[in-house]
Design a protein around this motif. Structure first.
Motif, PDB file in Angstrom:
ATOM      1  N   HIS A   1       3.931  -1.392   7.490  1.00  0.00           N
ATOM      2  CA  HIS A   1       2.338  -1.977   7.234  1.00  0.00           C
ATOM      3  C   HIS A   1       2.262  -2.373   6.002  1.00  0.00           C
ATOM      4  CE1 HIS A   1      -2.165  -0.915   7.859  1.00  0.00           C
ATOM      5  NE2 HIS A   1      -1.972  -1.175   6.476  1.00  0.00           N
TER       6      HIS A   1
ATOM      7  N   HIS B   1       1.254  -5.323   2.908  1.00  0.00           N
ATOM      8  CA  HIS B   1       0.227  -6.050   2.321  1.00  0.00           C
ATOM      9  C   HIS B   1       0.763  -6.900   1.150  1.00  0.00           C
ATOM     10  CE1 HIS B   1      -2.830  -4.608   5.196  1.00  0.00           C
ATOM     11  NE2 HIS B   1      -2.652  -3.476   4.622  1.00  0.00           N
TER      12      HIS B   1
ATOM     13  N   ALA C   1       0.605  -6.078   7.429  1.00  0.00           N
ATOM     14  CA  ALA C   1      -0.550  -5.736   8.235  1.00  0.00           C
ATOM     15  C   ALA C   1      -2.050  -6.484   7.909  1.00  0.00           C
ATOM     16  CB  ALA C   1      -0.644  -4.205   7.952  1.00  0.00           C
TER      17      ALA C   1
ATOM     18  N   GLU D   1      -7.859  -9.530   8.230  1.00  0.00           N
ATOM     19  CA  GLU D   1      -8.260  -8.388   9.352  1.00  0.00           C
ATOM     20  C   GLU D   1      -9.822  -9.229   9.944  1.00  0.00           C
ATOM     21  OE1 GLU D   1      -8.241  -4.527   7.576  1.00  0.00           O
ATOM     22  OE2 GLU D   1      -6.604  -5.022   6.303  1.00  0.00           O
TER      23      GLU D   1
ATOM     24  N   LYS E   1      -4.509  -9.263  13.330  1.00  0.00           N
ATOM     25  CA  LYS E   1      -4.983  -7.933  13.009  1.00  0.00           C
ATOM     26  C   LYS E   1      -6.440  -7.648  13.011  1.00  0.00           C
ATOM     27  CE  LYS E   1      -5.162  -3.980  10.527  1.00  0.00           C
ATOM     28  NZ  LYS E   1      -5.152  -3.938   8.966  1.00  0.00           N
TER      29      LYS E   1
ATOM     30  N   ASP F   1       0.211   1.169   3.417  1.00  0.00           N
ATOM     31  CA  ASP F   1      -1.090   0.562   2.932  1.00  0.00           C
ATOM     32  C   ASP F   1      -0.669   0.378   1.341  1.00  0.00           C
ATOM     33  OD1 ASP F   1      -3.012  -0.806   3.776  1.00  0.00           O
ATOM     34  OD2 ASP F   1      -3.951   0.982   4.740  1.00  0.00           O
TER      35      ASP F   1
END
Ligand SMILES: [Zn+2]
Length: 429
Positions: A67, A69, A111, A142, A188, A325
């Motif tokens: 995950h 970023h 992610a 997202e 996502k 995250d």
């Protein structure tokens, strides 16, 4: 034609990434693949290969971040991310992927990107050899509904963060097709909220079936995958109903959600991202980010529920992967290997099981299950030489100084220190 480069690791303790007990042995790399794994000293003739004497250090597969970023900027608010101009933001993401590789992550599955094309250009630049970084799967931003996680607009003012807002199946479909055209690997979506979003909490399911189905239909028709931010039990079920393969969080699962995850265990991956929950609950205050009492209370409940749920899913044979995250002020990028320790302390994984989750299962998440994430003949040579035994102390992996060498695709990103052989005796076991 030149001969492919060959590197022979001698005097190492091998953790194979598949869960076998660590063993003393030798590993020969030819070109970008592992050619031989031997359990006996002197079994592999050097034959002109570059020799690395591990001095009893551990040789294991590179880590996979489930995950990631890479374009999150360690900001303390979502809006601050949107204020970074694209040019600076691209350079920042470039530094972050190098940092992840420095910390032993030889593969990352993104992610979500903080801007539409950030992941795509970074992935392409790494793959072309223009910049250092892990193997990477690129995600869209997202895709979230109005008032969902990531919709940071105000009624009187436009603001942006890591999200693209869509409402209704048609808009979700159009946005999904847009990002397929731009070249993402992963779409996502945010079917649930999150505790720090006042109008979309973790227990809230904010997308509907038609919207999730529309994105999944686009993904299926183009060989892409969908990843869902799914904290509420209903959002997990909705995602599974429509064929989402990567379920993030899954923190508030009820019995039915656990059953459905178990039934889909051969195709789904769960990444609980416990790192961010832990850091928000326990450490955000240290970073000057006070959270309201009701949010802290809800996060405490969620962490407890996540621990119960992940222990249950582990028993049911669902693949649960580290990836936490990292990319916020109180949970910065570079600390990602902390998630493995969380798995051990909170979810009842043995250190070896946590490593298997981050390597073999990671390779499967990267869609290269037959060739990535294990120390095994024929597999890609993404390897870490680690000072000490992470099967005994998983926290070692968080210390980049203990990563003596980092090899990716058969090349050293970090070369082993010279004269190491003379300093360390051979491991007895
Ligand atoms: Zn995330």
């Amino acid at each position: 034609m030149t001969e492919p480069a060959r590197v022979l690791f001698r005097n190492v303790r091998v953790i194979d990434g598949a869960g076998k007990a660590p063993f003393a042995g030798e590993v020969l790399v030819t070109g970008n693949r592992i050619e031989t794994v031997a359990r006996r000293a002197g079994a592999v003739p050097a034959g002109g290969a570059e020799m690395v004497d591990g001095g009893g250090a551990t040789l294991m597969p590179g880590l996979v971040e489930a995950h990631a970023h890479p374009s999150f900027a360690n900001t303390s608010t979502l809006e601050a991310l949107g204020e970074i101009p694209p040019e600076e933001h691209t350079l920042l993401a470039m530094r972050h992927v190098a940092l992840l590789l420095d910390h032993g992550f030889t593969s990352i599955s993104s992610a979500a990107a903080a801007k539409p094309r950030l992941d795509i250009v970074i992935r392409n630049a790494i793959a072309a050899g223009h910049i250092p970084g892990p193997r990477m799967l690129a995600a869209s931003p997202e895709i979230t509904p109005t008032s969902g996680l990531g919709d940071v607009r105000l009624h009187h003012m436009h603001r942006e963060t890591f999200a693209v807002v869509a409402d209704g199946a048609d808009e979700f479909r159009r946005v999904a097709r847009h990002f397929v055209r731009e070249g993402v690997d992963t779409l996502k979506i945010n079917p649930s909220g999150d505790e720090f979003v006042p109008h979309a909490r973790a227990r809230h399911t904010v997308m509907n079936d038609d919207e999730v189905a529309a994105v999944c239909e686009v993904a299926r028709s183009r060989d892409k995958r969908v990843a869902a931010h799914a904290r509420s039990a209903e959002s997990v079920k909705m995602a599974l109903r429509h064929g989402v393969e990567i379920i993030f969080h899954a923190t508030l699962c009820d019995e039915e959600a656990l059953d459905l995850l178990e039934a889909a265990r051969d195709r789904v991956f769960v990444a609980p991202t416990v790192g961010i929950t832990w850091a928000t609950l326990k450490e955000a205050g240290d970073y000057g980010i006070p959270l309201p009492a009701d949010v802290l209370h809800a996060l405490e409940f969620e962490l407890e529920a996540a621990c119960t749920g992940m222990r249950a899913l582990k028993k049911r044979g669902v693949r649960i992967l580290p990836g936490g995250d990292y990319g916020f002020a109180w949970n910065p990028i570079g600390r990602n290997a902390r998630d493995l320790e969380h798995f051990v302390r909170l979810f009842g994984f043995t250190p070896l099981e946590a490593i298997t989750a981050a390597t073999r299962h990671g390779g499967e998440l990267m869609m290269r299950g037959g060739e990535l994430g294990q120390v095994r003949p024929g597999y890609l040579a993404d390897l870490l030489l680690v000072d000490g035994d992470p099967a005994r102390d998983i926290a070692i992996l968080q210390d980049r100084e203990r990563l003596l060498a980092i090899m990716q695709d058969g090349r050293f990103h970090k070369r082993p220190p010279a004269r190491r052989a003379a300093e360390r005796p051979m491991a007895a076991e």
